[in-house]
Design an enzyme around this catalytic site. Structure first.
Site, PDB file in Angstrom:
ATOM      1  N   GLY A   1       0.817  -1.211   0.000  1.00  0.00           N
ATOM      2  CA  GLY A   1       0.000   0.000   0.000  1.00  0.00           C
ATOM      3  C   GLY A   1       0.846   1.253   0.000  1.00  0.00           C
ATOM      4  N   ALA A   2       1.846   1.266  -0.872  1.00  0.00           N
ATOM      5  CA  ALA A   2       2.924   2.253  -0.753  1.00  0.00           C
ATOM      6  C   ALA A   2       2.779   3.470  -1.644  1.00  0.00           C
ATOM      7  CB  ALA A   2       4.262   1.571  -1.043  1.00  0.00           C
ATOM      8  N   ASN A   3       1.651   3.615  -2.341  1.00  0.00           N
ATOM      9  CA  ASN A   3       1.588   4.734  -3.285  1.00  0.00           C
ATOM     10  C   ASN A   3       0.996   6.009  -2.711  1.00  0.00           C
ATOM     11  OD1 ASN A   3      -1.057   3.922  -3.161  1.00  0.00           O
ATOM     12  ND2 ASN A   3      -1.253   3.386  -5.330  1.00  0.00           N
TER      13      ASN A   3
ATOM     14  N   GLY B   1      -0.233   8.214   1.354  1.00  0.00           N
ATOM     15  CA  GLY B   1      -0.400   8.208   2.801  1.00  0.00           C
ATOM     16  C   GLY B   1       0.796   7.716   3.576  1.00  0.00           C
TER      17      GLY B   1
ATOM     18  N   GLY C   1       2.078   4.826   3.586  1.00  0.00           N
ATOM     19  CA  GLY C   1       2.939   3.965   2.798  1.00  0.00           C
ATOM     20  C   GLY C   1       4.035   4.725   2.077  1.00  0.00           C
TER      21      GLY C   1
ATOM     22  N   SER D   1      -4.005  -0.554  14.503  1.00  0.00           N
ATOM     23  CA  SER D   1      -4.726   0.693  14.775  1.00  0.00           C
ATOM     24  C   SER D   1      -5.238   0.688  16.206  1.00  0.00           C
ATOM     25  CB  SER D   1      -5.907   0.830  13.812  1.00  0.00           C
ATOM     26  OG  SER D   1      -6.790   1.853  14.225  1.00  0.00           O
TER      27      SER D   1
ATOM     28  N   TYR E   1     -13.742  -3.217  10.601  1.00  0.00           N
ATOM     29  CA  TYR E   1     -12.399  -2.623  10.668  1.00  0.00           C
ATOM     30  C   TYR E   1     -11.721  -2.983  11.980  1.00  0.00           C
ATOM     31  CZ  TYR E   1      -8.640   0.811  10.520  1.00  0.00           C
ATOM     32  OH  TYR E   1      -7.400   1.418  10.522  1.00  0.00           O
TER      33      TYR E   1
END
Length: 304
Positions: free
Chosen positions: A25-27, A29, A31, A142, A170
């Site tokens: 999820g690095a693209n 925020g 990440g 979280s 979540y």
């Protein structure tokens, strides 16, 4: 007059030259903030992303050695393909990707999307990559794992069929992240491996994660909170980075040191009792193996 020591930040990251990291999820925020910090310290960082074009656009702005590879955590075939294509060693795996409070939907394999992406996808990815990993696995959880209402793993209905609520789903997935870390560390230690499993949470960080909330009211409230209360992504990534590079015991959990762990410098923080139960962690592991078809590697295949 004594001088207060400065709080830990990205300038305290040791030289990462020669190390390789994967960040899911690095693209955007947290990440991309994690990628920028690790690459800036000398690591070669692989952005593991669902949308390669977006990943390449994000990578273009990073100073340092990076590459982009496709990974869709909501598709176990994609997870297997990513792991099968890995060659050589891997110092650090950062399980960062996630979805939050989204409307009810399912992964390609039929799992509830938040549990399937946030937990099962990372569970499968980690176990498939473990024979390559030489240092540690950091999984982003979280504070929602201890939301009011006693979040739990709904073993009798993991997909929450007929009782789906975005926040419940979540919270379950983030609790699963911590139980996964607990049991992974136990298994690594039992196998004699020096690889460590750690977890972190960002506090309240302004990212695009909140923009996909299934409730219009919550989206509006989060827009206000993001603007006036939240940390930026760079500050939110600090607990992950601290867990990734500091010499910490296995199963450590890192979060912000401020009021309510909402913001601040990274420090070791506590879990809820539900996230500290080894029996539940073992049960979740067994169920996760059954659902994904992925098991913990044989000890002989793990780095010492």
């Amino acid at each position: 007059m004594t001088t207060q020591p400065s709080k830990w930040n990205v300038t305290d990251i040791p030289d990462q030259t020669g190390r390789t990291a994967v960040v899911t999820g690095a693209n955007s925020g947290l990440g991309i903030a994690t990628v920028e910090a690790l690459a800036g310290a000398g690591a070669h960082v692989v952005l593991a992303v669902r949308d390669v074009k977006r990943g390449e656009a994000a990578a273009a702005g990073v100073r340092g050695s990076v590459e982009v590879r496709r990974l869709d955590l909501a598709d176990l075939t994609s997870v297997r393909e990513f792991a099968a294509g890995w060659q050589g060693g891997l110092d650090l795996l950062v399980n960062n990707a996630g979805v939050m409070n989204i409307p009810e939907s399912a992964t390609k394999d039929g799992f509830e999307m938040q549990f399937g992406t946030n937990h099962l996808g990372h569970f499968a990815l980690t176990n498939l990559l473990l024979p390559h990993i030489t240092d540690r696995v950091v999984t982003v959880s979280s504070g929602a794992h201890k939301m009011p209402g006693s979040p739990r793993i709904h073993f009798d209905n993991l997909n929450l069929t007929g009782e789906y609520a975005p926040i419940t789903a979540y919270s379950q997935s983030k609790l699963a992240n911590l139980l996964f870390t607990l049991e992974l560390q136990r298994r690594l230690a039992e196998s004699g491996s020096s690889v460590r499993a750690l977890a972190a949470h960002p506090g309240y960080a302004a990212t695009n994660l909140q923009s996909h909330d299934g409730s219009a009211l919550r989206r509006a409230l989060m827009r206000v909170g993001n603007r006036f209360m939240a940390q930026d992504s760079e500050a939110g990534a600090l607990p992950t980075l601290y867990a990734a590079v500091q010499d910490l015991p296995g199963a450590s959990y890192v979060g912000p040191d401020g009021l309510g762990e909402m913001r601040g410098a990274p420090t070791l923080v506590g879990r809820s009792p539900a996230a500290s139960d080894p029996a539940t962690a073992r049960r979740l592991w067994t169920v996760s193996e059954e659902l994904t078809g992925v098991t913990f590697p044989q000890s002989a295949s793990l780095p010492a």
